[in-house]
Design an enzyme around this catalytic site. Structure first.
Site, PDB file in Angstrom:
ATOM      1  CD  GLU A 158     -34.821  70.742  51.969  1.00 48.31           C
ATOM      2  OE1 GLU A 158     -34.316  70.663  50.848  1.00 48.31           O
ATOM      3  OE2 GLU A 158     -36.152  70.715  52.026  1.00 48.31           O
ATOM      4  CD  GLU A 319     -37.994  74.545  53.199  1.00 48.90           C
ATOM      5  OE1 GLU A 319     -38.157  74.453  52.156  1.00 48.90           O
ATOM      6  OE2 GLU A 319     -36.627  74.810  53.544  1.00 48.90           O
TER       7      GLU A 319
HETATM    8  C1  GLA Z   1     -36.527  72.874  49.831  1.00 50.35           C
HETATM    9  C2  GLA Z   1     -35.632  74.099  50.196  1.00 50.35           C
HETATM   10  C3  GLA Z   1     -35.866  75.528  49.822  1.00 50.35           C
HETATM   11  C4  GLA Z   1     -36.560  75.488  48.838  1.00 50.35           C
HETATM   12  C5  GLA Z   1     -37.653  74.491  48.586  1.00 50.35           C
HETATM   13  C6  GLA Z   1     -38.366  74.939  47.467  1.00 50.35           C
HETATM   14  O1  GLA Z   1     -37.338  72.663  50.944  1.00 50.35           O
HETATM   15  O2  GLA Z   1     -34.994  73.858  51.533  1.00 50.35           O
HETATM   16  O3  GLA Z   1     -34.945  76.275  50.134  1.00 50.35           O
HETATM   17  O4  GLA Z   1     -35.755  75.305  47.765  1.00 50.35           O
HETATM   18  O5  GLA Z   1     -37.179  73.438  48.726  1.00 50.35           O
HETATM   19  O6  GLA Z   1     -39.666  73.944  47.419  1.00 50.35           O
END
Ligand code: GLA
Ligand code: ZN
Length: 691
Positions: A158, A319
């Protein structure tokens, strides 16, 4: 014929997986790791993202490396037929680095340098940090280049995901000045572009220029805009640094960086050009109520954006959460059936993967209550694990869908640079500029009609679209006016709103009336813009029905034929109230083979439904199904011959849908047709001929 998942070359399946942090369990690895493998395989998991936050385990002390545990994990994945989406660890640097090399710690917007902590916490300009990233990425690539488990690369995590995503240290300031020098060549050109004579801001030396900071300047809009562009460039430059050794040592492995929502600090259209495949992290605020249909539409918009970032190429749902997202203000658990429905929504919009954060729930720290495939219970006895197994089974029946795309002929503009500039402008509604809300108001009716939409920005090609919608296109970037002109000349329909064409791409107002260089195409001139208080409204009558106009009302004049490509625009509706009663509210102008439509005010949803519905009929836009009940989403993917139709009922009650001739139900293997029943949160996926 087998179709291979474009994400990972040799997998003919929709991928199913999760972020996996086995190193958190290293002391219990003999017991936990085999259990993980058993539970992963039972759920049909074939990809795991590993090593995302592993720097302190890979390099526990400066220049002391330990890859032994990762060797074991990679071997274990290979033995179990699971691919590694192997991460570079730059998403969180180790504590020793903050201590030994404080210049790697970011300086915040207030000018204060951070202590070590958190994640996404490095200065991207720090020479030491850059050297260490190259070093560790090279070591990873060299070590695993021939490893059978290596599937692809997960670059960092991210990008920009903490704080305001930028660093304001001396290195970053110097880099910003270099960026500006390259862009403008001379201070004269920069002063002109920024209109610096205003408030006595003329720069006479590059060293006088700083990033926008509260203690300094935040009023030079051109500068603010360039800082956003610089930030985007910085992440692109850093991505190139990260991937250089990977592309050199493992040229056949794809690289991705996981993106997030409508992420304000980085222009994703620009960043996506660098990625081999787009991936994103999806955390909607599901409600388990009637409201879920609206949540689903907002999520659909994002899926469509991510598919469009690479011109329709399948993306990865990197994710998503199998249940409660513990950081949300209200962390709701997911109701039975919701998991399959949410996962299939991504596939329906063009994802070739369904992945979760996270595989095994951490035992400590801030994510210990975040939903996961395997709960603290540990054995897969949970309701959620059962639903993940069921999702894995469903995905295993969708091999035919792999690599197909969504045939959209409607494009809606969502342009990051426009978003930045328009939001920065001081006018009309300073409390809430509502850019993405208003863009989505134009998106929703198409979602309801089952008409696929792409999301584009001003740098995208308009080829292949019948309809282009550009809500609040405040900024016309260099060359986009020409694209629109050509698009309409060749028969396209362009629909725009008030606040179109106010500024050029250094945020200087167009002179001679708005919408600047597109006045003749639109056939009108927007003279004033009224902002309405929440309790006020106007009324606009279109085709015998009255609609509420609110928030913004543009006050425009139709241009005479000789200023409008030889033909006056026709007025389809006028304001009914206020001193501007009678002014045009909706106009239509013949422009070449095509047309340009103007909607002067923000309108109630009913209007968008009726107006865009009529336009869709007029333009004969293809609907996946002719009749779709409220609450059900209908989308499709195709390879040009076969079409895979996805039905998803977001309401907590049954729905009936007519699917006409129907086709082969991919989940049950049975032929279906006519009227079908969808249970609450039910889904249906069938195959038919594409025509
Ligand atoms: C983000 C991060 C993950 C985790 C999730 C939790 O998307 O990339 O590492 O922290 O949030 O929702
Ligand atoms: Zn810095």
């Amino acid at each position: 014929m087998k179709k291979y998942n474009p994400v990972i070359g040799n997998m003919p399946h929709i991928l199913h997986g999760a972020d996996y942090n086995p190193e958190q369990w290293i002391k219990w690895k003999d017991e936990i790791w085999p259990q993980d493998m058993r539970l992963a395989k039972k759920a049909g998991i074939n990809i795991l993202s590993i090593g995302i936050f592993s720097w302190s385990m890979l390099e526990p002390e400066e220049d002391v490396f330990d890859f032994s545990w990762l060797d074991e994990v990679m071997d274990m994945l290979a033995e179990n037929g699971i691919k590694a989406d192997l991460a570079t660890p730059s998403g969180a640097k180790p504590a020793w680095m903050g201590k030994n090399h404080p210049e790697t710690l970011r300086v915040e917007r207030n000018g204060v340098r951070n202590e070590f902590g958190g994640r996404h916490n490095a200065c991207l300009s720090s020479p030491y940090f850059r050297r260490k990233v190259t070093q560790i990425n090279t070591l990873l690539a060299e070590r695993y280049k021939d490893h059978p488990a290596l599937g692809m690369w997960h670059i960092s995590n991210e990008y920009g995901g903490s704080g305001d995503s930028s660093c304001y240290c001396p290195y970053c300031r110097a880099a910003f000045r270099e960026f500006l020098k390259k862009k403008y060549g001379s201070l004269d050109a920069l002063n002109e572009a920024y209109w610096t004579t205003f408030w006595s801001h003329r720069f006479t030396n590059w060293e006088q220029i700083n990033p926008p900071m509260p203690a300094g300047d935040t009023n030079l809009h051109g500068l603010n805009l360039d800082w956003h562009r610089f930030t985007t460039w910085q992440y692109i430059d850093f991505y190139r640094l990260e991937t250089e050794p990977l592309k050199r040592i493992t040229p056949d492995k794809k690289c991705t960086a996981n993106l997030m929502n409508l992420f304000w600090p980085i222009n994703y259209f620009e960043l996506a050009r660098e990625l081999d495949v787009v991936s994103w992290d999806n955390y909607p605020l599901w409600r388990n109520s009637e409201k879920d249909y609206e949540v689903a539409q907002n999520t659909a918009f994002l899926h469509d954006l991510y598919r469009s970032l690479k011109q329709g190429q399948p993306f990865m749902l990197m994710e998503s959460c199998p249940s409660a997202v513990n950081w949300q203000p209200v962390s709701k658990i997911h109701a039975p059936g919701a998991h399959l429905s949410h996962s299939m929504q991504a596939v329906a919009h063009g994802s070739d993967t369904v992945q979760y954060f996270q595989f095994r729930k951490s035992r400590g720290s801030s994510e210990k209550f975040h939903g996961a495939v395997v709960d603290h219970e540990g054995q897969g006895r949970t309701r959620i694990y059962g639903e993940i197994v069921q999702t894995g089974e469903a995905l295993s029946r969708l091999d035919a869908v792999v690599g197909t795309t969504v045939p959209a002929r409607v494009a809606i503009l969502f342009d990051w640079e426009n978003w930045w500039a328009y939001t920065d402008a001081q006018f009309a509604h300073n409390d809430n500029k509502a850019y993405d809300e208003i863009v989505r108001e134009y998106y929703r009716p198409f979602a309801e009609m089952g008409i696929p939409v792409d999301i584009v920005d001003e740098t995208c090609s308009l080829e292949g679209y019948d309809l282009l919608i550009t809500p609040l296109m405040y900024m016309i970037r260099d060359g986009f006016d020409e694209k629109i002109r050509r698009f309409t000349q060749q028969g396209g329909t362009w629909l725009t709103t008030c606040i179109t064409g106010y500024v050029n791409d250094t945020d200087l107002c167009f002179l001679g009336g708005f919408p600047g260089p597109l006045k003749d195409v639109l056939g009108l001139w927007e003279e004033e813009l009224d902002a309405l208080y929440p309790e006020d409204e106007n009324c606009i009558k279109w085709r015998e029905k009255s609609y509420r106009g609110f928030y913004y009302c543009g006050l425009s004049h139709v241009l005479p034929a000789d200023e409008a490509l030889g033909q006056e625009a026709s007025v389809e509706a006028r304001y009914g109230k206020d001193f501007y009663a009678g002014y045009p509210a909706i106009t239509r102008h013949q422009a070449g083979q095509g047309q340009a439509i103007y909607v002067a005010a923000r309108m109630e949803p009913e209007f968008y439904r009726d107006f865009l519905g009529a336009l869709a009929d007029e333009l004969k836009l293809r609907r996946v199904l002719p009749e779709i009940p409220y609450g059900v989403e209908v989308t499709s993917r195709t390879d040009g011959e076969k079409e895979y139709v996805f039905l998803n009922n977001y309401l907590p009650r049954e729905a009936q849908v007519s699917i006409g001739e129907g086709g082969l139900d991919l989940l049950s293997g049975k032929e279906i047709s006519g009227q079908v029943n969808l249970s609450a949160k039910g889904i249906l996926i069938y195959q038919r001929k594409f025509s």
